[in-house]
Write a protein that holds these residues in place. Structure first.
Motif: not given
Length: 387
Positions: A287-297, A313-318, A327-331
């Protein structure tokens, strides 16, 4: 007399893409943007540092994009001072109608190009501001100072250049930008690949292999699932590769690192998707600020390949995963939850294959590069009209 509002004829209009950092065959710059512009009729030149590994990889022979190289300088300071000037000088020699640059360190020279009358496009690939703040190898005060400087310079750049953004949330900092999102180029070969094999236990990660992109987390899977194998496909530093094998311990034979100390051509990654046989695609990042909101290519690439995604399990990814059901999101800090997610896929193969199918359908209907390429072409035509 009525005004001619027709789009400019793009034939023989030269445009130059400039980078002092990215590899010559960077997926976004070369495979997507430059090719899309060439297909639209522009004369496209990509100016980038020499890259022996890219020359070894060769060309697929399908692109009209010309690559002009400048010397590769050793060291970050030399690159920022000398390589950037080399790129600027090459751009001036090409005399393009538009320059499109991809690195913040080129901003000073981009200002010069603009003052000399050339329309300039700034392509924001990353959230450089938050990315700088997470570079823990630098003292906190250095990170804060550089992040502030980046913010101020990019804010000024947004007033002088046309801005293209690769992520929707970058609009917070660049409200007038054109979205050219990093969706995948749809490949018929990958679409025809076998997709998910939930009983294989083979887990795939593609892209740069770093600690902040989950390298340690992905490797730790091997200690919790005796049937899993993990393949990390992308550039990985030699010291980190050694650390990951140490983390794997007695399970090191089930860890494959492709790209240790070297560039991995995108074609190699595409081949891995095409060949299939994977259980799922991994994107379990800390969990980092940099990737928390970034949808990965890579998420869209996994979807195109028909693979379920196992991600943080980041809110934007979930929101993306739940909306599509792919898929599945995990902590990210819970190895047990990660192991349970992988077990769920293997014990419910029909559910896993359905996730893969839904991901493919979403790429075909919504998340494909073709929907973004036109945005770029339209921006160029508008910039040419404006002068």
């Amino acid at each position: 007399m009525t005004r001619d509002t027709r789009a400019p004829d793009t034939r023989r209009i030269k445009v130059a893409h400039l980078t002092s950092v990215h590899p010559q065959r960077d997926p976004r710059i070369y495979l997507k943007e430059c090719r899309a512009l060439a297909d639209a009729g522009f004369d496209v030149v990509l100016i980038a540092p020499e890259d022996p590994s890219a020359r070894q990889a060769g060309s697929d022979g399908t692109s009209a994009v010309r690559i002009r190289t400048v010397p590769r300088r050793g060291g970050r300071i030399s690159r920022m001072l000398r390589t950037t000037f080399d790129v600027f000088r090459a751009a001036r020699a090409e005399k393009p109608a538009i320059c499109h640059f991809h690195d913040p360190e080129l901003i000073p020279w981009a200002f010069v190009l603009r003052l000399l009358g050339t329309p300039v496009v700034y392509d924001v690939h990353e959230d450089y501001h938050s990315g700088m703040l997470q570079k823990e190898y630098l003292p906190r005060w250095v990170r804060s100072a550089v992040a502030l400087a980046i913010d101020r310079v990019e804010t000024l750049a947004a007033r002088c250049f046309h801005v293209v953004i690769a992520e929707e949330y970058y609009r917070d900092r660049f409200p007038g930008a054109t979205e050219v999102l990093n969706y995948p180029v749809v490949s018929d070969e990958i679409l025809e690949s076998p997709g998910c094999d939930p009983l294989s236990g083979r887990l795939l990660y593609t892209g740069s292999i770093t600690v902040d992109r989950g390298a340690r987390i992905h490797t730790s899977i091997l200690a919790h699932d005796a049937n899993a194998t993990v393949t990390l496909l992308g550039r990985c530093s030699v010291p980190l590769a050694a650390e990951l094998r140490k983390i794997a311990g007695s399970a090191a034979d089930r860890l494959t690192i492709i790209g240790e100390g070297t560039y991995v051509d995108p074609a190699h990654i595409q081949a891995a998707y095409r060949d299939g046989g994977w259980m799922a695609g991994l994107a379990v990042f800390p969990d980092t600020l940099h990737y928390r909101r970034k949808i990965l290519t890579k998420m869209f690439e996994y979807m195109m390949a028909g693979l379920p995604i196992v991600c943080s399990d980041f809110p934007v990814w979930r929101r993306l995963i739940d909306e599509i059901g792919c898929g599945l999101c995990v902590p990210p800090n819970d190895p047990r939850a990660l192991a349970e997610a992988i077990t769920r896929l293997s014990e419910n193969p029909d559910e896993a294959r359905a996730m893969g199918r839904r991901g493919r359908e979403a790429v075909l209907s919504r998340y494909r590069w073709e929907t973004q390429a036109q945005n770029l072409v339209d921006l160029y035509r508008s910039a040419l009209r404006a002068g």
